[in-house]
Scaffold this active site. Sequence first.
Site, PDB file in Angstrom:
ATOM      1  N   HIS A 201       0.803  -1.228   0.000  1.00 22.99           N
ATOM      2  CA  HIS A 201       0.000   0.000   0.000  1.00 22.99           C
ATOM      3  C   HIS A 201       0.836   1.277   0.000  1.00 22.99           C
ATOM      4  CE1 HIS A 201       1.025  -0.220   4.262  1.00 22.99           C
ATOM      5  NE2 HIS A 201       0.763   1.065   4.303  1.00 22.99           N
TER       6      HIS A 201
HETATM    7  C1  UD1 Z   1      -1.941   5.180   6.328  1.00 20.23           C
HETATM    8  C2  UD1 Z   1      -0.639   5.627   7.000  1.00 20.23           C
HETATM    9  C3  UD1 Z   1       0.434   4.581   6.753  1.00 20.23           C
HETATM   10  C4  UD1 Z   1      -0.028   3.221   7.205  1.00 20.23           C
HETATM   11  C5  UD1 Z   1      -1.341   2.893   6.515  1.00 20.23           C
HETATM   12  C6  UD1 Z   1      -1.877   1.558   6.951  1.00 20.23           C
HETATM   13  C7  UD1 Z   1      -0.163   8.029   7.173  1.00 20.23           C
HETATM   14  C8  UD1 Z   1       0.675   9.125   6.642  1.00 20.23           C
HETATM   15  N1  UD1 Z   1      -0.151   6.897   6.463  1.00 20.23           N
HETATM   16  O1  UD1 Z   1      -1.702   5.136   4.936  1.00 20.23           O
HETATM   17  O2  UD1 Z   1       1.596   4.933   7.491  1.00 20.23           O
HETATM   18  O3  UD1 Z   1       0.952   2.269   6.872  1.00 20.23           O
HETATM   19  O4  UD1 Z   1      -2.296   3.915   6.814  1.00 20.23           O
HETATM   20  O5  UD1 Z   1      -3.059   1.245   6.294  1.00 20.23           O
HETATM   21  O6  UD1 Z   1      -0.801   8.216   8.181  1.00 20.23           O
HETATM   22  N2  UD1 Z   1      -9.139   4.625   2.148  1.00 20.23           N
HETATM   23  C9  UD1 Z   1     -10.372   4.001   2.098  1.00 20.23           C
HETATM   24  N3  UD1 Z   1     -10.932   3.600   3.294  1.00 20.23           N
HETATM   25  C10 UD1 Z   1     -10.319   3.786   4.477  1.00 20.23           C
HETATM   26  C11 UD1 Z   1      -9.067   4.423   4.512  1.00 20.23           C
HETATM   27  C12 UD1 Z   1      -8.488   4.821   3.346  1.00 20.23           C
HETATM   28  O7  UD1 Z   1     -10.957   3.813   1.047  1.00 20.23           O
HETATM   29  O8  UD1 Z   1     -10.875   3.367   5.516  1.00 20.23           O
HETATM   30  C13 UD1 Z   1      -8.497   5.006   0.867  1.00 20.23           C
HETATM   31  C14 UD1 Z   1      -8.807   6.402   0.421  1.00 20.23           C
HETATM   32  O9  UD1 Z   1      -8.883   6.353  -0.953  1.00 20.23           O
HETATM   33  C15 UD1 Z   1      -7.574   7.170   0.855  1.00 20.23           C
HETATM   34  C16 UD1 Z   1      -6.472   6.137   0.701  1.00 20.23           C
HETATM   35  O10 UD1 Z   1      -7.091   4.895   1.024  1.00 20.23           O
HETATM   36  O11 UD1 Z   1      -7.404   8.300   0.106  1.00 20.23           O
HETATM   37  C17 UD1 Z   1      -5.282   6.336   1.579  1.00 20.23           C
HETATM   38  O12 UD1 Z   1      -5.634   6.439   2.957  1.00 20.23           O
HETATM   39  P1  UD1 Z   1      -4.728   7.326   3.961  1.00 20.23           P
HETATM   40  O13 UD1 Z   1      -5.271   7.253   5.335  1.00 20.23           O
HETATM   41  O14 UD1 Z   1      -4.490   8.647   3.355  1.00 20.23           O
HETATM   42  O15 UD1 Z   1      -3.320   6.627   3.934  1.00 20.23           O
HETATM   43  P2  UD1 Z   1      -2.899   5.105   3.877  1.00 20.23           P
HETATM   44  O16 UD1 Z   1      -2.319   4.870   2.530  1.00 20.23           O
HETATM   45  O17 UD1 Z   1      -3.979   4.180   4.347  1.00 20.23           O
END
Ligand code: UD1
Length: 362
Positions: A201
């Site tokens: 991811h």
């Molecule tokens: C975040 C953490 C990362 C961790 C990861 C574990 C930061 C900077 N990054 O990254 O360190 O390893 O979580 O999962 O805090 N999304 C969904 N549903 C959700 C959550 C996210 O659809 O419940 C999608 C959205 O499109 C979002 C993308 O995932 O834009 C990324 O989510 P985000 O929380 O920005 O960062 P992660 O890549 O999950």
Amino acid sequence: MKIIHVVGARPNFMKLYPVWKALDQQLSETQIIVHTGQHYDDNMSDIFFDEFGLPKPHHNLDIGSGSHGDQTAKIIQGLEKLFEQLHPHLILVYGDVNSTLGGALVCSKMLIKIAHVEAGLRSFDRTMPEEINRLLTDQISDYLFTPSEDANRNLINEGIAQEKIHFVGNVMIDTLKELLPMAKSPAQLLDERPLILVTLHRPSNVDDPLMLKEILNMLQEISKETKVIFPVHPRTQRRINEFRFDQNKMEKVEFIKPLGYLEFLGLLKHARCVLTDSGGIQEETTYLGIPCVTLRKNTERPVTVTLGTNQVLGEDLIKAKQVVLEQINKKSIDKQIPPLWDGKAGQRIAAIIRKNIDNIIN
Ligand code: UD1
């Protein structure tokens, strides 16, 4: 004394559980869980609270997805308002996500004591947002609970006072050790072939179309030789859709939705090798003695390489494929569990907090 745990993203929840439980056993103080809402899908959040038997978060800021600035700003605004009402004495923050730094920053300005669980880890790569979150959170924390000796050295090198640093061991391993007997074996997903389990991811792997395409090609090649299961993180799924990669054409790779803790553990237990860019999975495979191939240029968890089963291979997909395929026929691997990865880290944290109640309140 009022204690608040701030959590927000999936890897926070398995760290919260043992600390919550140990504090509940050792202290009679009020504990409150605040969820920032950084992760919000059921299978990225709620399922873990259910599986661990944690109370539902007492407050949820529902901040959702967004840019780093947007996300961190909303966390800060939401927490400041909440803490003005709740007047906590101590906040615990976990790991290195945006919710960790947001929580710590608010408390530093409000003169609320901060405890950082999983302090001191460093990749020495400041292009990673998590590294910035780790560095800054540690600078302003009052209690730094470290999982490994390298973390202590990093903090000392950064000028953190020795008396703030407490080497307590790895809380994720507390959760793993306790729940391993309850792991759900996903029999319908398994067959007699050795299992390669994949989780990816990180932006460096999944946000670049060329890199993601090459990774998917590699998985397809591996799946011709053995079983490949890939629970796909929402970020990765979004990119696969955006770049119009056709998962149906890769019929031998088993793409599945993100799993809960017990189902994932069930797969992990059966894995012959894991291909990942996660932080926590590097640790879990080390504890379980399962070979781990990490697709990152560096790791903030060097002990998983020096003592554990981890190989950090950067973006070298040719080598990664070769190492993964080699594991298919290997039967055993040298395994050494790092010091204090013994299932008692949460208890050590609770004991230190209990001993310091007077300092925390005043
Ligand atoms: C975040 C953490 C990362 C961790 C990861 C574990 C930061 C900077 N990054 O990254 O360190 O390893 O979580 O999962 O805090 N999304 C969904 N549903 C959700 C959550 C996210 O659809 O419940 C999608 C959205 O499109 C979002 C993308 O995932 O834009 C990324 O989510 P985000 O929380 O920005 O960062 P992660 O890549 O999950």
